[in-house]
Design an enzyme around this catalytic site. Structure first.
Site, short mmCIF file in Angstrom:
data_model
loop_
_atom_site.label_atom_id
_atom_site.label_comp_id
_atom_site.label_asym_id
_atom_site.label_seq_id
_atom_site.Cartn_x
_atom_site.Cartn_y
_atom_site.Cartn_z
N ILE A 35 -17.87 -1.30 15.49
CA ILE A 35 -17.08 -0.35 16.28
C ILE A 35 -16.49 -1.12 17.46
O ILE A 35 -17.25 -1.70 18.26
CB ILE A 35 -17.95 0.82 16.78
CG1 ILE A 35 -18.48 1.64 15.60
CG2 ILE A 35 -17.15 1.71 17.74
CD1 ILE A 35 -19.33 2.85 16.01
N LEU A 95 5.99 -10.32 -2.68
CA LEU A 95 4.57 -10.45 -3.03
C LEU A 95 3.78 -11.27 -2.02
O LEU A 95 2.73 -11.83 -2.35
CB LEU A 95 4.41 -11.02 -4.46
CG LEU A 95 5.04 -10.17 -5.57
CD1 LEU A 95 4.77 -10.79 -6.95
CD2 LEU A 95 4.50 -8.74 -5.57
N PHE A 153 9.61 -0.58 3.30
CA PHE A 153 8.17 -0.60 3.61
C PHE A 153 7.68 -2.04 3.80
O PHE A 153 6.48 -2.27 3.72
CB PHE A 153 7.37 0.01 2.45
CG PHE A 153 7.69 1.45 2.17
CD1 PHE A 153 7.01 2.46 2.83
CD2 PHE A 153 8.68 1.80 1.26
CE1 PHE A 153 7.30 3.80 2.59
CE2 PHE A 153 8.98 3.13 1.00
CZ PHE A 153 8.29 4.13 1.67
N ASN A 188 10.65 -11.31 10.41
CA ASN A 188 10.56 -10.41 9.25
C ASN A 188 10.98 -8.98 9.60
O ASN A 188 11.77 -8.36 8.88
CB ASN A 188 9.15 -10.39 8.68
CG ASN A 188 9.09 -9.55 7.40
OD1 ASN A 188 9.71 -9.87 6.40
ND2 ASN A 188 8.38 -8.44 7.46
N TYR A 193 4.66 -6.06 17.68
CA TYR A 193 4.79 -5.22 16.48
C TYR A 193 5.56 -3.94 16.83
O TYR A 193 6.55 -3.59 16.18
CB TYR A 193 3.40 -4.89 15.92
CG TYR A 193 3.42 -3.80 14.86
CD1 TYR A 193 3.99 -4.03 13.62
CD2 TYR A 193 2.91 -2.53 15.14
CE1 TYR A 193 4.03 -3.02 12.67
CE2 TYR A 193 2.94 -1.53 14.19
CZ TYR A 193 3.50 -1.78 12.96
OH TYR A 193 3.55 -0.77 12.02
N LEU A 247 -9.60 0.72 9.60
CA LEU A 247 -10.95 1.28 9.75
C LEU A 247 -11.54 1.85 8.45
O LEU A 247 -12.65 1.48 8.07
CB LEU A 247 -10.94 2.36 10.84
CG LEU A 247 -12.30 2.99 11.12
CD1 LEU A 247 -13.25 1.96 11.71
CD2 LEU A 247 -12.17 4.19 12.05
N TYR A 266 0.83 -1.23 0.00
CA TYR A 266 0.00 0.00 0.00
C TYR A 266 0.86 1.27 0.00
O TYR A 266 0.80 2.07 -0.95
CB TYR A 266 -0.93 -0.05 1.22
CG TYR A 266 -1.69 1.21 1.53
CD1 TYR A 266 -2.36 1.93 0.54
CD2 TYR A 266 -1.77 1.67 2.85
CE1 TYR A 266 -3.08 3.08 0.85
CE2 TYR A 266 -2.50 2.82 3.17
CZ TYR A 266 -3.14 3.52 2.16
OH TYR A 266 -3.84 4.65 2.47
N1 UFG Z 1 -11.72 -0.01 14.39
C1 UFG Z 1 -13.05 -0.34 14.56
N2 UFG Z 1 -13.60 -1.25 13.73
C2 UFG Z 1 -12.89 -1.87 12.75
C3 UFG Z 1 -11.53 -1.53 12.58
C4 UFG Z 1 -10.98 -0.60 13.42
O1 UFG Z 1 -13.73 0.20 15.44
O2 UFG Z 1 -13.47 -2.72 12.04
C5 UFG Z 1 -11.12 1.01 15.27
C6 UFG Z 1 -9.94 0.49 16.02
O3 UFG Z 1 -10.35 -0.13 17.23
C7 UFG Z 1 -9.14 1.78 16.23
C8 UFG Z 1 -9.46 2.61 15.00
O4 UFG Z 1 -10.64 2.05 14.46
O5 UFG Z 1 -9.60 2.42 17.36
C9 UFG Z 1 -8.39 2.58 13.95
O6 UFG Z 1 -8.06 1.23 13.71
P1 UFG Z 1 -7.07 0.77 12.55
O7 UFG Z 1 -6.93 -0.71 12.64
O8 UFG Z 1 -7.51 1.35 11.26
O9 UFG Z 1 -5.73 1.51 12.92
P2 UFG Z 1 -4.85 1.42 14.26
O10 UFG Z 1 -4.92 2.77 14.87
O11 UFG Z 1 -5.19 0.27 15.10
O12 UFG Z 1 -3.47 1.04 13.62
C10 UFG Z 1 -2.56 1.95 13.14
C11 UFG Z 1 -1.74 1.28 12.04
C12 UFG Z 1 -1.03 0.07 12.58
C13 UFG Z 1 -0.19 0.51 13.75
C14 UFG Z 1 -1.04 1.24 14.78
C15 UFG Z 1 -0.17 1.81 15.85
O13 UFG Z 1 -2.58 0.92 10.99
O14 UFG Z 1 -0.23 -0.50 11.59
O15 UFG Z 1 -1.72 2.31 14.20
O16 UFG Z 1 -0.88 1.97 17.02
F1 UFG Z 1 0.35 -0.53 14.36
#
Ligand code: UFG
Length: 326
Positions: A206, A33, A72, A91, A140, A189, A11
């Site tokens: 949520i 890949l 990345f 990794n 992570y 999200l 991405y």
């Molecule tokens: N969330 C939901 N429903 C979903 C998916 C996510 O409510 O189906 C919430 C999560 O609980 C979180 C927010 O939406 O509160 C954002 O979630 P993401 O998974 O989109 O992103 P994160 O903040 O968890 O993760 C990001 C990066 C990760 C990294 C992290 C560091 O994408 O790679 O921040 O804290 F590790």
């Protein structure tokens, strides 16, 4: 410049490849890949291989004309890192160490590293600046912080200059519609919400509505993928010009709750969809917002996509484009 993009089929990497190539750089992508897509690499040369494979690395570095490496190719799922830490340390740490030592063998001394807000752990205060204590709460985050530590030591001992960019929540898609987010499985999200908006998914869940935030849902700082990539380009130039390593937090500096993101997605898509409340997801801090003033000041970086609505619009165009091809 000639730049190796490790993970250029993913991405963020694929957007970076495009931006660097458009700016006139010579770009090579190395990607195994495992998560990336060959057709996401639209510019430059492509090598299929692993960043932990010395033979592949030596063959790429042998001609001696690579100026810098951007990495990345980390694994990114927090939950998976808790249940399978071995995979993450192999990794994200061991293979990155192999890559760095291959660079040293070939006297390549400029490295840009995708780090993360996860290195800070549970925030002590927000917005989070570079001085915030670093106490990751999952493998992570630990794996990324370990590489930052290795990079500090390699700078001192070997003069390998590095810039670590701690991403908050990367989001959105290429405004030209050529590239976008295609994680499998998708855990982020915004793409999940947009899949619900387009009908590809039955609902959006949520994860927790009892956090100490304005509406009880988690607050995050969403930054457009092109703005993120632009910071990499600026950081690379500064690092080479100053011959200096650096660490920056990258975000828009503005937090949005999960509920607010859902409302914006409904507005942008014009579609309503089912929203359900689920228990909290493990390891989610209530609020993660970046203080990106250092990057703004030292890199002269200014995010172009300051509004979440505009970020979500690019991701929505990508979702519609994806659907039209099914
Ligand atoms: N969330 C939901 N429903 C979903 C998916 C996510 O409510 O189906 C919430 C999560 O609980 C979180 C927010 O939406 O509160 C954002 O979630 P993401 O998974 O989109 O992103 P994160 O903040 O968890 O993760 C990001 C990066 C990760 C990294 C992290 C560091 O994408 O790679 O921040 O804290 F590790």
């Amino acid at each position: 410049m000639k730049i190796l993009i490790v993970g250029g089929a993913g991405y963020i990497g694929s957007h970076m490849v495009k931006q660097l190539a458009k700016a006139g750089n010579d770009v090579i992508t190395l990607d195994n890949l495992s998560y990336g897509y060959r057709d996401a690499v639209k510019y430059g040369e492509f090598v299929e291989g692993d960043l932990g494979d010395n033979e592949v690395l030596d063959a790429i570095f042998q001609p001696g004309d690579i100026d810098a490496v951007m990495h990345f190719a980390g694994f990114i799922q927090v939950g998976e890192s808790v249940t399978n830490p071995s995979m993450y340390y192999l990794n994200n740490v061991v293979n990155t160490h192999t890559l760095l030592d291959a660079m040293l063998r070939h006297n390549i001394k400029n490295f840009i590293f995708s780090s993360t807000a996860a290195i800070f752990g549970e925030p002590e205060y927000t917005p989070i600046d570079e001085k915030h204590q670093k106490q990751p709460i999952n493998p992570y985050g630990h794996s990324k912080l370990m590489i930052e530590q290795i990079l500090d030591d390699y700078d001192t001992a070997y003069g390998l200059r590095s810039t670590c960019l701690r991403y908050f929540n990367a989001a959105g898609a290429d405004p030209d519609g050529e590239l976008g987010e295609r994680h499998v499985p998708e855990t982020h999200l915004i793409p999940l919400i947009l899949q619900a908006a387009s009908g590809r998914r039955a609902d959006i869940k949520i994860f927790g509505d009892d956090y100490p935030t304005q509406d009880g849902t988690c607050v995050r700082d969403y930054i457009h993928i092109n703005d993120l990539c632009e910071a990499h380009s600026l950081a690379l130039h500064r690092m080479i010009e100053k011959d200096q390593s650096a660490r920056y937090n990258l975000g828009n500096g503005k937090g949005f709750s999960v509920t607010e993101v859902i409302d914006i997605a409904k507005e942008v898509s014009g579609n309503d969809f089912k929203v359900t409340i689920e228990p909290r997801r493990d390891g989610d801090p209530a609020v993660l917002v970046a203080d990106a003033s250092l990057a703004k000041q030292e890199l002269n970086w200014q995010p172009e996509f300051a509004e979440l609505k505009d970020i979500v619009k690019t991701a929505w165009d990508w979702e519609i484009n994806f659907l039209s091809k099914q």
